[in-house]
Structures are given as structure tokens and as C-alpha cells.
Motif scaffolding. Structure first.
Motif, PDB file in Angstrom:
ATOM      1  N   LYS A 168       2.625 -11.117  -7.770  1.00 45.78           N
ATOM      2  CA  LYS A 168       1.123 -10.705  -7.404  1.00 45.78           C
ATOM      3  C   LYS A 168       1.034  -9.640  -6.803  1.00 45.78           C
ATOM      4  O   LYS A 168       2.128  -8.916  -6.335  1.00 45.78           O
ATOM      5  N   LYS A 169      -0.338  -8.978  -6.534  1.00 47.97           N
ATOM      6  CA  LYS A 169      -0.423  -7.550  -5.949  1.00 47.97           C
ATOM      7  C   LYS A 169      -0.526  -8.206  -4.513  1.00 47.97           C
ATOM      8  O   LYS A 169      -1.096  -8.917  -3.919  1.00 47.97           O
ATOM      9  N   ILE A 170       0.264  -7.254  -3.707  1.00 51.62           N
ATOM     10  CA  ILE A 170       0.380  -7.173  -2.295  1.00 51.62           C
ATOM     11  C   ILE A 170      -0.623  -6.350  -1.572  1.00 51.62           C
ATOM     12  O   ILE A 170      -0.841  -5.053  -1.838  1.00 51.62           O
ATOM     13  N   GLN A 171      -1.421  -6.667  -0.783  1.00 54.57           N
ATOM     14  CA  GLN A 171      -2.295  -5.562   0.096  1.00 54.57           C
ATOM     15  C   GLN A 171      -1.515  -4.896   0.991  1.00 54.57           C
ATOM     16  O   GLN A 171      -0.581  -5.503   1.714  1.00 54.57           O
ATOM     17  N   ASN A 172      -1.639  -3.505   1.078  1.00 54.93           N
ATOM     18  CA  ASN A 172      -1.059  -2.669   1.946  1.00 54.93           C
ATOM     19  C   ASN A 172       0.459  -2.749   2.302  1.00 54.93           C
ATOM     20  O   ASN A 172       1.227  -2.840   3.005  1.00 54.93           O
ATOM     21  N   PRO A 173       1.204  -2.551   0.861  1.00 54.51           N
ATOM     22  CA  PRO A 173       2.662  -2.726   0.697  1.00 54.51           C
ATOM     23  C   PRO A 173       3.297  -1.202   1.381  1.00 54.51           C
ATOM     24  O   PRO A 173       2.746  -0.407   1.535  1.00 54.51           O
ATOM     25  N   ASP A 174       4.453  -1.520   1.837  1.00 51.78           N
ATOM     26  CA  ASP A 174       5.188  -0.668   2.672  1.00 51.78           C
ATOM     27  C   ASP A 174       5.514   0.679   1.398  1.00 51.78           C
ATOM     28  O   ASP A 174       5.521   1.917   1.884  1.00 51.78           O
ATOM     29  N   ILE A 175       5.693   0.125   0.183  1.00 49.07           N
ATOM     30  CA  ILE A 175       6.118   1.258  -0.815  1.00 49.07           C
ATOM     31  C   ILE A 175       5.482   0.631  -2.081  1.00 49.07           C
ATOM     32  O   ILE A 175       5.494  -0.771  -2.182  1.00 49.07           O
ATOM     33  N   THR A 176       5.178   1.611  -2.984  1.00 51.62           N
ATOM     34  CA  THR A 176       4.813   0.956  -4.262  1.00 51.62           C
ATOM     35  C   THR A 176       5.633   1.810  -5.111  1.00 51.62           C
ATOM     36  O   THR A 176       5.629   2.867  -5.173  1.00 51.62           O
ATOM     37  N   ILE A 177       6.293   1.260  -6.135  1.00 50.64           N
ATOM     38  CA  ILE A 177       7.220   1.818  -7.263  1.00 50.64           C
ATOM     39  C   ILE A 177       6.474   1.467  -8.513  1.00 50.64           C
ATOM     40  O   ILE A 177       6.331   0.408  -8.850  1.00 50.64           O
ATOM     41  N   SER A 178       6.266   2.514  -9.125  1.00 51.70           N
ATOM     42  CA  SER A 178       5.573   2.298 -10.513  1.00 51.70           C
ATOM     43  C   SER A 178       6.479   2.982 -11.771  1.00 51.70           C
ATOM     44  O   SER A 178       7.146   3.935 -11.759  1.00 51.70           O
ATOM     45  N   MET A 179       6.846   2.014 -12.803  1.00 51.72           N
ATOM     46  CA  MET A 179       7.513   2.712 -13.946  1.00 51.72           C
ATOM     47  C   MET A 179       6.969   1.794 -15.091  1.00 51.72           C
ATOM     48  O   MET A 179       6.662   0.566 -15.035  1.00 51.72           O
ATOM     49  N   GLY A 180       7.197   2.386 -16.198  1.00 52.55           N
ATOM     50  CA  GLY A 180       7.106   1.465 -17.540  1.00 52.55           C
ATOM     51  C   GLY A 180       8.098   0.555 -17.872  1.00 52.55           C
ATOM     52  O   GLY A 180       9.280   0.451 -17.207  1.00 52.55           O
ATOM     53  N   GLU A 181       7.700  -0.403 -18.620  1.00 51.82           N
ATOM     54  CA  GLU A 181       8.599  -1.664 -18.974  1.00 51.82           C
ATOM     55  C   GLU A 181      10.049  -1.038 -19.252  1.00 51.82           C
ATOM     56  O   GLU A 181      10.937  -1.797 -19.069  1.00 51.82           O
TER      57      GLU A 181
END
Length: 82
Positions: A18-31
Motif C-alpha cells: 500500500k502507499k504510505i502517507q509521508n514516508p521517511d524515505i521513498t526508494i524507486s526502482m524498476g522490477e
């Protein structure tokens, strides 16, 4: 895109989709990069340096995430590459 969260709070590790509101960090990458990191075919730090991963937020928390995941895997008896 899949939204996955990992939370370490009061000594408890929680995860889910699920998507978290106001996360400390967000890490994005492809599958594909995610699969390579989990399998040990790609180093997360190298992937970040080569801009295959983007991190938003507190970089020190992203760095400490590796040791948290390794400890969780050891407790659960999982073999994670790295």
C-alpha cells in the motif's frame, strides 16, 4: 507500479502493499533492478550511484535498511544474496 511499505517501529517489522502517507524515505526502482538486487546480481549502492534507483528522503535511513533486512532474513531463516 507496486507500492510496498516496510516499517520498523518499537522493535517490530511490518510490511505490505500500500502507499504510505509521508514516508521517511521513498526508494524507486524498476522490477528488473529489484529482482537483481534481491538475487545478488546487482548491488544496491552501485545501482543508486548509477541512477538505477532513486531515493527521496533521509538517505541514512535507506542505507540502514540493508542491515535491517539482513537481520530479518536471518531470523526468518531466509537466504538473501548480498
Amino acid at each position: 507500479m507496486i507500492n510496498v511499505f516496510l516499517e520498523v517501529k518499537e522493535g517490530k517489522f511490518t510490511s505490505g502493499e500500500k502507499k504510505i502517507q509521508n514516508p521517511d524515505i521513498t526508494i524507486s526502482m524498476g522490477e528488473e533492478i529489484a529482482k537483481k538486487i534481491v538475487s545478488g546480481d546487482e548491488d544496491a549502492a552501485t545501482a543508486y550511484i548509477n541512477k538505477k534507483i532513486t531515493i527521496t528522503g533521509d538517505l541514512s535511513k535507506a542505507i540502514s535498511l540493508r542491515s535491517v533486512l539482513e537481520q530479518a532474513a536471518e531470523i526468518l531463516g531466509l537466504d538473501i544474496a548480498g
